[in-house]
Scaffold this active site. Structure first.
Site, PDB file in Angstrom:
ATOM      1  N   HIS A 309       0.835  -1.200   0.000  1.00 50.57           N
ATOM      2  CA  HIS A 309       0.000   0.000   0.000  1.00 50.57           C
ATOM      3  C   HIS A 309       0.868   1.247   0.000  1.00 50.57           C
ATOM      4  O   HIS A 309       2.030   1.201   0.406  1.00 50.57           O
ATOM      5  CB  HIS A 309      -0.900   0.044   1.248  1.00 50.57           C
ATOM      6  CG  HIS A 309      -1.968  -0.994   1.280  1.00 50.57           C
ATOM      7  ND1 HIS A 309      -2.140  -1.859   2.339  1.00 50.57           N
ATOM      8  CD2 HIS A 309      -2.939  -1.308   0.387  1.00 50.57           C
ATOM      9  CE1 HIS A 309      -3.160  -2.649   2.108  1.00 50.57           C
ATOM     10  NE2 HIS A 309      -3.671  -2.340   0.923  1.00 50.57           N
ATOM     11  N   CYS A 394      -2.398   0.642   9.807  1.00 50.65           N
ATOM     12  CA  CYS A 394      -3.512  -0.181   9.314  1.00 50.65           C
ATOM     13  C   CYS A 394      -4.278  -0.913  10.410  1.00 50.65           C
ATOM     14  O   CYS A 394      -5.303  -1.529  10.131  1.00 50.65           O
ATOM     15  CB  CYS A 394      -3.017  -1.162   8.265  1.00 50.65           C
ATOM     16  SG  CYS A 394      -1.693  -2.234   8.794  1.00 50.65           S
TER      17      CYS A 394
END
Length: 400
Positions: A309, A394
């Site tokens: 990501h 996250c």
């Protein structure tokens, strides 16, 4: 699902308005239906109102109590309150009407009362359900939870964490017990730093569900529910809409064929950098741009190929400086202010306040660098999650 209740004064006011609004609409709708079906004769209005008024009053009392205990925080709670309230209020109203005429109670009266639930009172019951889900929910949501501090939404690790998706790393053994200890420590840090912790329902069947940042992104009071790039993660969306709505957020959603992971979304002021990589596609970025542009945000797409990501490669300090691990980036010059960090795990920080950040303990050199810039750096061990390409960002979704 842990949901934030309204403070007591607002809860009382909201409950009273919900009960008054839903019962009034239910009464008006029922009288209107019978008024029309009985020839729309003005002489019928008084008797019809008198007949259904006791049920409406009973419904008002029931819904007030239901709202007090939080029934209207979710649509299904409101629907259940409307259903039970409609039935109980119909029974109470019919019983009052029978008793007030001086009729002695008998089996015949009981049969009549129960039969009315699927007959005369059915319209009132249906009206109560519809009004509770629509008007009742709207009134409840119009009351802000409070002048609250920052909130962190988290989700317990699944027992299947070991089986999480991997893209750039070789699979290594994950210690489930240690992962749970690290998650507890992570949550404790956020709580000590002033975040209110809200837990989403566990998603045991989804190994990656602990990485909750990927399923919802916050833009002020708007929550964007994502469309995960890995199909195995689609089930993680269940219950997220109801949770963020209960926190006072307005909900938008990315839909297929668009894909978007929250870990690819980095907000720096009014600029939103979105990683275009393996989990987020162009259509997902296009949909996000259409959602947030009216909110005053500018979306900039950033190619990302060497990390799972975008926020595995870069995050932002409180002053807006983007920090990142240069080897993971195609072009660091896309960021207005970029500061390289010496360790891969140092690329991800969670902003705790104007002068504090949360960092992985696996990045001691980055910690020294940030402290030298005047920041208070809090570290936490997330090694078991880093084995699955996770990082400190996250494991939570922050609302400020």
């Amino acid at each position: 699902m842990q949901q934030r209740p309204l403070p007591v004064p607002r809860r009382l006011a909201a409950s009273a308005l919900v009960a008054l609004g839903v019962s009034a609409v239910s009464l008006a709708a029922t009288v209107l239906v019978f008024f029309v079906t009985n020839g729309a004769t003005a002489a019928n209005l008084g008797p019809l109102t008198t007949y259904f008024l006791p049920a409406a009053i009973a419904l008002l009392v029931f819904l007030f109590l239901a709202a007090l205990v939080g029934a209207f925080r979710s649509w299904w709670g409101a629907a259940l309150a409307g259903l039970l309230g409609g039935i109980l209020a119909s029974i109470a109203g019919t019983a009052y009407t029978v008793v007030s005429t001086g009729t002695a109670w008998s089996q015949e009266v009981t049969d009549y009362l129960l039969g009315s639930l699927a007959g005369t009172s059915l319209v009132f019951e249906v009206a109560a359900i519809v009004a509770a889900v629509t008007l009742g929910r709207a009134i409840w949501r119009a009351f802000p939870a409070a002048d609250r501090g920052p909130v962190a939404i988290v989700r317990l690790p699944s027992d299947k964490l070991q089986d999480g998706e991997l893209t750039h790393l070789e699979r290594t053994a994950v210690d489930a017990d240690l992962a749970q200890e690290q998650w507890d420590a992570y949550v404790s840090v956020l709580e000590r730093e002033g975040f209110e912790i809200v837990q989403a329902e566990p998603a045991e069947e989804h190994p990656d569900s602990v990485f909750i940042e990927d399923v919802v992104v916050m833009f002020g009071d708007v929550a964007v529910i994502t469309s995960p790039g890995a199909e195995s993660r689609e089930g993680e969306l269940e219950g997220i809409r109801e949770l963020v709505e209960s926190l006072g957020q307005r909900v938008e959603q990315i839909t297929r064929p668009g894909t978007l992971d929250g870990g690819d979304v980095l907000k720096v002021g009014s600029t939103v950098y979105v990683g275009r990589g393996g989990r987020t596609n162009g259509e997902g970025i296009r949909q996000l741009r259409a959602i947030v542009a009216p909110l005053g945000y500018t979306v900039i797409a950033v190619p990302i190929k060497k990390a799972l990501h975008l926020k595995s490669a870069v995050t932002a300090l409180p002053d807006g400086t983007v920090i990142g691990f240069a080897k993971y980036l195609e072009s660091p010059t896309v960021f207005e202010r970029f500061l390289p960090v010496p360790e891969a795990h140092g690329a991800a920080v969670v902003v705790l306040g104007p002068d504090a950040v949360l960092l992985s303990s696996a990045a001691p050199k980055t910690k020294t660098l940030l402290e030298d810039l005047g920041y208070r750096v809090v570290t936490v061990d997330v090694s078991e999650f880093e084995k699955l390409e996770g990082c400190v960002t996250c494991l939570s979704v922050r609302i400020r």
